[in-house]
Design an enzyme around this catalytic site. Structure first.
Site, PDB file in Angstrom:
ATOM      1  CG  ASP A 106      22.920 -61.770  -7.870  1.00  0.00           C
ATOM      2  OD1 ASP A 106      22.510 -60.960  -7.012  1.00  0.00           O
ATOM      3  OD2 ASP A 106      24.123 -61.923  -8.120  1.00  0.00           O
ATOM      4  CG  ASP A 107      21.361 -57.355  -7.794  1.00  0.00           C
ATOM      5  OD1 ASP A 107      22.226 -58.215  -8.057  1.00  0.00           O
ATOM      6  OD2 ASP A 107      21.639 -56.302  -7.193  1.00  0.00           O
ATOM      7  CG  ASP A 110      29.083 -56.250 -13.964  1.00  0.00           C
ATOM      8  OD1 ASP A 110      29.644 -56.277 -15.071  1.00  0.00           O
ATOM      9  OD2 ASP A 110      29.096 -55.240 -13.245  1.00  0.00           O
TER      10      ASP A 110
END
Length: 173
Positions: A106-107, A110
């Site tokens: 994933d980028d 969070d």
């Protein structure tokens, strides 16, 4: 409740250019290269698509699968999570099942809510992100850059080119 608790902090802006993102994704591939032979990548759409393509190229991984988790709404707030596409049974079954030999890409991690759902799907997979925030960091095995929780990352695919007035002219109109 104090005024600080009632009023959330304004997020810090962290714009990332295509060049920088490409360098960071390649750095992620370098770190992952020493962890074994990967059979497949599962990228979390949509943010994981670009780094997954770069990592797949660099590590010569040919099987790329997606998992769709919708969490951000209007690009500003994280709402209720919804699995909109599951991982294929063939990829889950690789190397004896539960995601062994699989990279999850994933980028960004969070809050960790999306990561937790995907980790539950593939408990033996290796989870890698380009960027990590403190709340989600414990769910990631490998990452490149940690940013503060109140930082908003502006990815290159979210931005366009726009004219910027010279500094000397700002505020003089």
């Amino acid at each position: 409740m104090s005024p600080q608790e009632a009023q959330p902090l304004a997020p810090k802006a962290f714009p990332v250019s295509w060049d920088q993102f490409h360098r960071d994704a390649r750095a992620l591939a370098w770190r992952l290269a020493g962890h074994g032979e990967w059979k497949a990548i599962v990228c979390i759409t949509r943010g994981g698509l670009v780094p997954a393509a770069i990592v797949a190229r660099e590590l010569n991984i040919r099987i790329i699968e997606t998992v769709g988790i919708a969490s951000y709404h209007d690009y500003t707030s994280q709402g209720e999570l919804q699995v909109i596409k599951e991982v294929s049974r063939e990829v889950v079954a690789l190397e004896g099942g539960e995601g062994a030999g699989v990279l999850i890409i994933d980028d960004l991690v969070d809050t960790g809510k999306t990561a937790r759902i995907v980790r539950d799907m593939l408990p033996k997979a290796h989870f890698a992100t380009v960027y990590a925030k403190p709340k989600g960091r414990p769910l990631v095995d490998t990452f490149i850059t940690e940013v503060s929780q109140d930082t908003w990352i502006y990815f290159p695919w979210d931005m366009g080119f726009a004219f910027q007035p010279p500094i000397s002219r700002q505020g003089n109109d």
